[in-house]
Motif scaffolding. Structure first.
Motif, PDB file in Angstrom:
ATOM      1  N   ASP A 370      31.813  -6.718  45.134  1.00 46.66           N
ATOM      2  CA  ASP A 370      31.703  -7.018  43.709  1.00 46.66           C
ATOM      3  C   ASP A 370      31.916  -5.743  42.895  1.00 46.66           C
ATOM      4  N   ALA A 371      32.865  -5.781  41.964  1.00 49.39           N
ATOM      5  CA  ALA A 371      33.214  -4.591  41.185  1.00 49.39           C
ATOM      6  C   ALA A 371      32.184  -4.261  40.117  1.00 49.39           C
ATOM      7  N   ALA A 372      31.188  -5.134  39.914  1.00 44.18           N
ATOM      8  CA  ALA A 372      30.147  -4.852  38.922  1.00 44.18           C
ATOM      9  C   ALA A 372      29.165  -3.789  39.423  1.00 44.18           C
ATOM     10  N   GLN A 373      29.194  -3.512  40.725  1.00 50.26           N
ATOM     11  CA  GLN A 373      28.287  -2.523  41.299  1.00 50.26           C
ATOM     12  C   GLN A 373      28.811  -1.102  41.061  1.00 50.26           C
ATOM     13  N   SER A 374      27.881  -0.159  41.104  1.00 46.66           N
ATOM     14  CA  SER A 374      28.279   1.249  41.005  1.00 46.66           C
ATOM     15  C   SER A 374      28.962   1.682  42.297  1.00 46.66           C
ATOM     16  N   VAL A 375      30.103   2.357  42.174  1.00 48.62           N
ATOM     17  CA  VAL A 375      30.798   2.847  43.364  1.00 48.62           C
ATOM     18  C   VAL A 375      30.054   4.019  43.986  1.00 48.62           C
ATOM     19  N   LEU A 376      29.085   4.574  43.264  1.00 49.26           N
ATOM     20  CA  LEU A 376      28.322   5.715  43.760  1.00 49.26           C
ATOM     21  C   LEU A 376      26.996   5.321  44.399  1.00 49.26           C
ATOM     22  N   ALA A 377      26.632   4.050  44.334  1.00 53.85           N
ATOM     23  CA  ALA A 377      25.351   3.614  44.911  1.00 53.85           C
ATOM     24  C   ALA A 377      25.294   3.965  46.394  1.00 53.85           C
ATOM     25  N   GLY A 378      24.191   4.578  46.801  1.00 55.44           N
ATOM     26  CA  GLY A 378      24.022   4.914  48.212  1.00 55.44           C
ATOM     27  C   GLY A 378      24.548   6.273  48.603  1.00 55.44           C
ATOM     28  N   THR A 379      25.226   6.963  47.669  1.00 61.80           N
ATOM     29  CA  THR A 379      25.700   8.310  47.983  1.00 61.80           C
ATOM     30  C   THR A 379      24.591   9.307  47.687  1.00 61.80           C
ATOM     31  N   VAL A 380      24.657  10.465  48.311  1.00 61.52           N
ATOM     32  CA  VAL A 380      23.591  11.465  48.185  1.00 61.52           C
ATOM     33  C   VAL A 380      23.503  11.970  46.753  1.00 61.52           C
ATOM     34  N   GLY A 381      22.261  11.941  46.221  1.00 62.99           N
ATOM     35  CA  GLY A 381      22.012  12.547  44.921  1.00 62.99           C
ATOM     36  C   GLY A 381      22.506  11.753  43.739  1.00 62.99           C
ATOM     37  N   THR A 382      22.720  10.422  43.923  1.00 67.81           N
ATOM     38  CA  THR A 382      23.173   9.613  42.807  1.00 67.81           C
ATOM     39  C   THR A 382      22.186   8.513  42.514  1.00 67.81           C
ATOM     40  N   ALA A 383      22.318   7.949  41.326  1.00 69.32           N
ATOM     41  CA  ALA A 383      21.568   6.738  41.030  1.00 69.32           C
ATOM     42  C   ALA A 383      22.105   5.646  41.932  1.00 69.32           C
ATOM     43  N   GLY A 384      21.273   4.709  42.250  1.00 75.73           N
ATOM     44  CA  GLY A 384      21.674   3.671  43.200  1.00 75.73           C
ATOM     45  C   GLY A 384      20.671   3.646  44.343  1.00 75.73           C
TER      46      GLY A 384
END
Length: 392
Positions: A370-384
């Motif tokens: 789903d493109a509504a999600q943040s592409v950065l979710a789950g990456t180190v040091g990001t919101a998500g």
């Protein structure tokens, strides 16, 4: 609304509507979870995701705000820890420094008034391959050996469930990998249920039969390690378990078992069954592909790429030689940075920073989110990943 991680009615451990609040803050949102008897189950997530709090509610060290804990079909929610058929191994092992290894392992039996402990202690020390070190003190052992003593001390009480709270966190990388295999061997030999809390993705995927990925007090996705890796259901799981390239694309059309996408000037194909997003013509989708699935060709060799493969063009921004593979970062018009991992079998000397390249991969290796999600979710040091304070 409850987070349902499993619909299984059986299971050695069953959590029903379990949650934990500290004042107005929800450390664990209501969830249902069923852990099959004899399985190796991992609760995986970043620090503060609720995994340790969940483990402590199973152990009886935390009282749930709502819900019930069943062990072997028996409701133990109101029972204190010492009356539950579980034992816990913590990161610091908590061995008695004044007792030798033999007496550390025998401690639980002696406390219960068992007179003859020699046979059981001997069997446990052999199980963890420390029979020759029975009379050494904990400080005379390596970190990995101390960890095995802690496991033996827990297992000698014949718990129905063994809980492991970041048990390998204090070990160095090489020893940690050895102990991953060792713990899996022990679990297979004794055949009891292991519930393992870890923030280490490789650790969970190496040892566990089933992994529950937790995020901000909820189970984000549950399944076998390979299924989670190959078919992430959210951008958080796609990024937290390894690395994913997520390319925003538009649905051009659907063609039976395939979804045809347009990303800039590139046309991509995606298997319909690997798309967890709603598909409609003109709608947006994140097309995902793992870095090791992508091949890199110099622009001069574009004509040699087989027909039918997904492809995008770009320029190499960076490369890192790490022995078994070279890791590239490629700038493209459809995704600022695309990661590519290529094994060092036949290295192309032209593939250096600044080179024009074509990235190509089998469409079957593409997944859709789903493109509504943040592409950065789950990456180190990001919101998500909501970082919250778990109980000690």
């Amino acid at each position: 609304m409850k987070e349902t991680a499993s619909n299984s009615s059986g299971g050695d451990v069953r959590l029903t509507g379990i949650s934990k609040k500290y004042g107005s803050f929800s450390a664990v949102h209501p969830l249902d979870l069923s852990i099959p008897a004899g399985s190796f189950f991992a609760l995986l997530g970043a620090s503060g995701c609720g995994k340790t709090t969940t483990l402590r509610m199973i152990a009886g060290l935390e009282e749930p705000t709502t819900g019930t804990v069943l062990l072997g079909g028996k409701d133990v929610t109101a029972l204190p820890p010492y009356k539950r058929p579980v034992n816990t191994v913590f990161q610091n092992y908590a061995l008695f420094p004044h007792l030798d290894i033999y007496e550390n392992v025998a401690f639980g039996l002696r406390r219960r008034g068992v007179k003859s402990v020699k046979k059981q202690v001997g069997e446990m020390l052999e199980l963890v391959q420390l029979g020759q070190m029975a009379r050494r003190k904990p400080h005379q052992l390596s970190g990995g050996q101390q960890q095995r003593v802690a496991v033996a001390r827990a297992l000698i009480n014949h718990p129905q469930v063994l809980l492991l709270d970041e048990p390998l966190g204090a070990l160095d990388l090489k020893l940690r990998r050895q102990m991953q295999l060792e713990l899996k061997r022990i679990q297979t030999e004794v055949g009891i249920t292991f519930v393992h809390v870890t923030h280490d993705q490789e650790e969970a995927m190496t040892m566990a039969d089933t992994v529950a990925v937790m995020n901000a007090g909820r189970v984000e996705q549950l399944g076998a390690p390979a299924d989670l890796y190959e078919n992430p259901g959210t951008t958080f799981v796609a990024n937290f378990l390894g690395t994913s390239n997520l390319i925003e694309a538009e649905v051009a059309e659907t063609d039976g078992d395939e979804v045809l996408l347009k990303a800039g000037e590139s046309k991509l194909r995606l298997p319909a069954q690997r798309c967890s997003a709603t598909v409609r013509t003109g709608g947006k989708i994140l097309a995902g592909v793992r870095p090791e699935k992508v091949s890199l060709a110099h622009a001069d060799d574009a004509g040699t790429i087989p027909e039918g493969r997904n492809r995008i063009t770009g320029r190499i921004a960076d490369s890192s030689f790490i022995g078994v593979s070279t890791q590239y970062v490629v700038h493209t018009s459809v995704c600022p940075e695309v990661a590519v991992y290529e094994q060092n079998v036949e290295r192309d000397s032209r593939l250096v920073p600044g080179a024009e390249v074509v990235l190509h991969w089998n469409p079957a290796h593409t997944f859709g989110l789903d493109a509504a999600q943040s592409v950065l979710a789950g990456t180190v040091g990001t919101a998500g990943t909501e970082i919250v304070k778990e109980s000690a």
